[in-house]
Design an enzyme around this catalytic site. Structure first.
Site, PDB file in Angstrom:
ATOM      1  N   CYS A   1      47.222  43.890   4.098  1.00  0.00           N
ATOM      2  CA  CYS A   1      47.354  43.290   5.425  1.00  0.00           C
ATOM      3  C   CYS A   1      48.828  43.339   5.833  1.00  0.00           C
ATOM      4  O   CYS A   1      49.580  44.148   5.298  1.00  0.00           O
ATOM      5  CB  CYS A   1      46.753  41.888   5.456  1.00  0.00           C
ATOM      6  SG  CYS A   1      46.270  41.359   7.134  1.00  0.00           S
ATOM      7  N   ASP A   2      49.279  42.509   6.760  1.00  0.00           N
ATOM      8  CA  ASP A   2      50.651  42.679   7.229  1.00  0.00           C
ATOM      9  C   ASP A   2      51.559  41.474   7.050  1.00  0.00           C
ATOM     10  O   ASP A   2      52.754  41.635   6.866  1.00  0.00           O
ATOM     11  CB  ASP A   2      50.678  43.137   8.690  1.00  0.00           C
ATOM     12  CG  ASP A   2      49.894  42.223   9.617  1.00  0.00           C
ATOM     13  OD1 ASP A   2      48.685  42.104   9.443  1.00  0.00           O
ATOM     14  OD2 ASP A   2      50.497  41.658  10.528  1.00  0.00           O
TER      15      ASP A   2
ATOM     16  N   SER B   1      49.021  41.916  18.155  1.00  0.00           N
ATOM     17  CA  SER B   1      48.677  42.823  17.070  1.00  0.00           C
ATOM     18  C   SER B   1      49.375  44.154  17.301  1.00  0.00           C
ATOM     19  O   SER B   1      49.634  44.549  18.442  1.00  0.00           O
ATOM     20  CB  SER B   1      47.160  43.033  17.045  1.00  0.00           C
ATOM     21  OG  SER B   1      46.825  44.181  16.293  1.00  0.00           O
TER      22      SER B   1
ATOM     23  N   CYS C   1      44.397  47.993   7.968  1.00  0.00           N
ATOM     24  CA  CYS C   1      44.236  48.714   9.236  1.00  0.00           C
ATOM     25  C   CYS C   1      44.968  50.044   9.223  1.00  0.00           C
ATOM     26  O   CYS C   1      46.127  50.122   8.832  1.00  0.00           O
ATOM     27  CB  CYS C   1      44.731  47.856  10.385  1.00  0.00           C
ATOM     28  SG  CYS C   1      43.692  46.408  10.692  1.00  0.00           S
TER      29      CYS C   1
ATOM     30  N   GLU D   1      48.223  36.171  17.159  1.00  0.00           N
ATOM     31  CA  GLU D   1      48.134  37.457  17.836  1.00  0.00           C
ATOM     32  C   GLU D   1      47.103  37.386  18.958  1.00  0.00           C
ATOM     33  O   GLU D   1      46.215  36.530  18.944  1.00  0.00           O
ATOM     34  CB  GLU D   1      47.704  38.554  16.858  1.00  0.00           C
ATOM     35  CG  GLU D   1      48.762  38.966  15.881  1.00  0.00           C
ATOM     36  CD  GLU D   1      48.282  40.054  14.946  1.00  0.00           C
ATOM     37  OE1 GLU D   1      49.134  40.622  14.247  1.00  0.00           O
ATOM     38  OE2 GLU D   1      47.065  40.337  14.894  1.00  0.00           O
TER      39      GLU D   1
ATOM     40  N   CYS E   1      40.768  44.500   4.083  1.00  0.00           N
ATOM     41  CA  CYS E   1      42.167  44.821   3.775  1.00  0.00           C
ATOM     42  C   CYS E   1      42.480  44.594   2.300  1.00  0.00           C
ATOM     43  O   CYS E   1      43.268  45.335   1.707  1.00  0.00           O
ATOM     44  CB  CYS E   1      43.100  43.951   4.608  1.00  0.00           C
ATOM     45  SG  CYS E   1      42.881  44.077   6.387  1.00  0.00           S
TER      46      CYS E   1
END
Length: 622
Positions: free
Chosen positions: A131-132, A494, A200, A466, A49
């Site tokens: 990433c998140d 996720s 992702c 997650e 990522c």
């Protein structure tokens, strides 16, 4: 500069000496050290990522440097060296104890950038995010610092391809074969699912949140969808970002000018329309808090209005992984996020008058970008959507008295006949016990089991991990056997999880929520007609009180914590155990579990009412 958040280097020789030396080493004019500071930051971690971040940060740094100087056509700023934050890899850590650090990484990113922005006093910041969780921490820090700032997504990874079948693959593909009996096949998929670099690529949490941030106004819309290896991210976008930042500084356009009540509502509606990750409803309260709104579910939108929008107003427009076929790279190929926004604007679902980091309103930005029409295969039009209802649903009931539980309706593959699910509880105190059973005796799961995984919430885990590993295995198991196995947890999922999975159940088990009182064999009812999840035995006050008394005694006998809680064996995990607030408030680390807001402000209603011109029953309150 009069803003107290900006720091100027004064002429004290002790404070100036390193600044002069730094300017010389960076190749900028030492005469500019007394001007406002600007710089670029990036998020990094141990996964693909983040592999593209450093190159973009350097490209933006060089773009800033090339525009800084004392000539009339240059920017008179002090340039600071790039800084980076750190986070863990969700993909490598899902299903392990280390996954507890993932959401905490949002907090660590926020803290690190709070120190950098505040101590350095940056008057202008550009961030490259991957990433998140780190992007949300970055945005939260920018909102609290509240000086001109702009975000650029590092970009998604391209899909992999199975060389034998030609099937497109991604990280979820690899998690879904974890229970496959052939180790060579498992390794084959692992080797081909994630080639290259970038975050992702499906409509998982990363792309949900990048779209959210773009619609929020803090990232140019056309910079959201291109893949990480798109050359524009190193050539065109850096200069464009520098120009936009300079305009923001000149106009004194700050993050809190951009992120208001209606922009947060816009972003929430788009999260529904893209079938986005349930994590959007964990991050939205934290973003709202950082923007000055203490309670997202009161100040921005109520759960009842959210559900009305999802049920009757907002459809899903994207045929995207994990519930559909395509990736964010495909969305970019048919015109990008701006196509989705155009569709929603024209249908009446978004307020196009909100400001953005480009200096334009949202509607003006979409018009300037020349957003295409929906292609009808990757992105569907509102008039003929991919799915008729929004992708997310909030649930109350006696298992979710905080009205916190969240279902990703877009990812449900079966089990909701007439919007109802009736199942039998299979209780696991911790994720590892479930993984052990999925590894050793997966055949023991039966049709209409409702798996309960508890003591994995913000305080309990701690860190609210997650559960992509178990949900992916359950998805594969259900497809193979033609059954429905649901899962409910006080943890989270996720964006790659699909199936009948319900997360964020609160109050969490560690704090004595009703989920802690469920026993094996209890009847569990999920009713989307009334948006509730209920445990039938707990509706009997005598049963509830007896079980709660037994739980309270177990806690008292164990020094104040339930014995099923895992060890919090680092200082960071201890902070989470004692400071984490509920999912409805963002699950962040707040002093004494009390949500702190810097410079609170009132959520002013604009009068705009989201509606879908293609439907009746579509009007909702503003």
């Amino acid at each position: 500069m009069t803003n107290p958040n900006a720091v100027l280097i004064d002429r004290h020789p002790g404070r100036s000496t390193q600044t002069i030396g730094l300017a010389r080493e960076l190749g900028t004019d030492p005469e500019l050290i007394h001007s406002p500071s600007v710089g670029v930051v990036g998020t990094k971690g141990d996964s693909q990522c983040y592999l593209g971040v450093a190159a973009k940060v350097e490209a933006i740094h060089q773009a800033l440097k090339s525009r800084i100087g004392t000539r009339p056509d240059q920017f008179r700023f002090r340039l600071v060296q790039p800084e980076f934050t750190i986070a863990t890899s969700d993909g490598m850590r899902n299903g392990t104890p280390e996954m507890r650090y993932s959401l905490i990484g949002r907090e660590v990113t926020h803290d690190a950038l709070c120190e950098h922005l505040s101590a350095t006093g940056l008057a202008g910041t550009i961030a490259v995010v991957a990433c998140d969780k780190p992007p949300v921490g970055t945005l939260a820090a920018m909102l609290e610092h509240n000086l001109p700032s702009i975000i650029m997504s590092d970009g998604p990874i391209r899909p992999g391809t199975d060389p034998k079948s030609g099937e497109k693959l991604d990280i979820v593909s690899a998690f879904q074969v974890a229970g496959h009996p052939d180790p060579e096949y498992r390794h084959h998929i692992a080797c081909h699912a994630c080639p290259g670099f970038g975050s992702c690529g499906g409509m998982f949490t990363y792309n949900t949140m990048q779209t959210f941030i773009g619609v929020l106004g803090m990232q140019p819309l056309h910079m959201v969808a291109p893949p990480s290896d798109d050359p524009r991210r190193l050539t065109e976008f850096p200069q464009e970002l520098v120009t936009l930042l300079a305009r923001m500084i000149e106009a004194d356009l700050k993050p809190r000018d951009i992120v208001g009540r209606d922009s947060l509502r816009n972003a929430t509606i788009v999260a529904m329309a893209i079938g986005g990750s349930t994590n959007a409803l964990l991050h939205a309260p934290e973003i709202a808090r950082a923007a000055g709104f203490a309670d997202y579910w009161k100040d921005i939108i109520t759960p009842e209005e959210f559900n009305h929008l999802s049920q009757h107003v907002v459809p899903v427009l994207t045929n995207a992984r994990p519930y559909g076929r395509y990736s964010m790279v495909d969305i970019d190929a048919v015109g990008g996020v701006q196509v989705i926004v155009r569709e929603l604007l024209e249908a009446g679902l978004l307020n196009g008058d909100v400001p953005t980091c480009t200096g334009e309103t949202l509607a003006q930005q979409v018009e300037r970008l020349g957003a295409k029409r929906a292609d009808g295969e990757v992105i569907y039009p509102v008039a003929a959507p991919y799915k008729p209802t929004g992708g997310l649903r909030m649930l109350g009931g006696n298992l979710s008295p905080e009205f916190s539980a969240i279902l990703k309706l877009a990812g449900v593959e079966g089990g909701l006949e007439n919007n109802l699910f009736k199942g039998k509880a299979r209780v696991f105190d911790g994720q590892q016990a479930l993984l052990d059973m999925l590894d050793q005796t997966p055949e023991a799961f039966e049709d209409n089991d409702m798996i309960i995984v508890r003591y994995e919430g913000p305080s309990g885990a701690p860190g609210m991990p997650e559960m992509l590993d178990p949900t992916a295995r359950i998805t594969a198991l259900c497809r193979e056997r033609g059954i429905v196995v649901a899962l409910m947890t006080d943890a989270r999922f996720s964006g790659g999880s699909i199936g009948l999975v319900i997360g964020h159940v609160g109050p969490e088990a560690a704090l004595g929520g009703p989920i802690a009182l469920v026993e094996d064999g209890d009847e569990i009812l999920v009713d989307l007609n009334i948006n509730e999840i209920n445990c039938t035995p707990l509706s009997d006050p005598a049963v509830f009180n007896a079980r709660k008394s037994a739980w309270d005694k177990a806690v008292a006998d164990n020094g104040g914590f339930h014995p099923s809680l895992p060890d919090a064996d680092t200082r960071l995990l201890q902070r989470a155990r004692h400071m984490a607030v509920p999912a409805t408030r963002g699950a962040g680390l707040q002093p004494n579990r009390t949500v702190w807001v810097r410079n609170p402000r009132e959520a002013m209603q604009s009068g705009f009412t989201p509606q879908n011109k293609f439907r009746s029953r579509s009007t909702t309150t503003a």
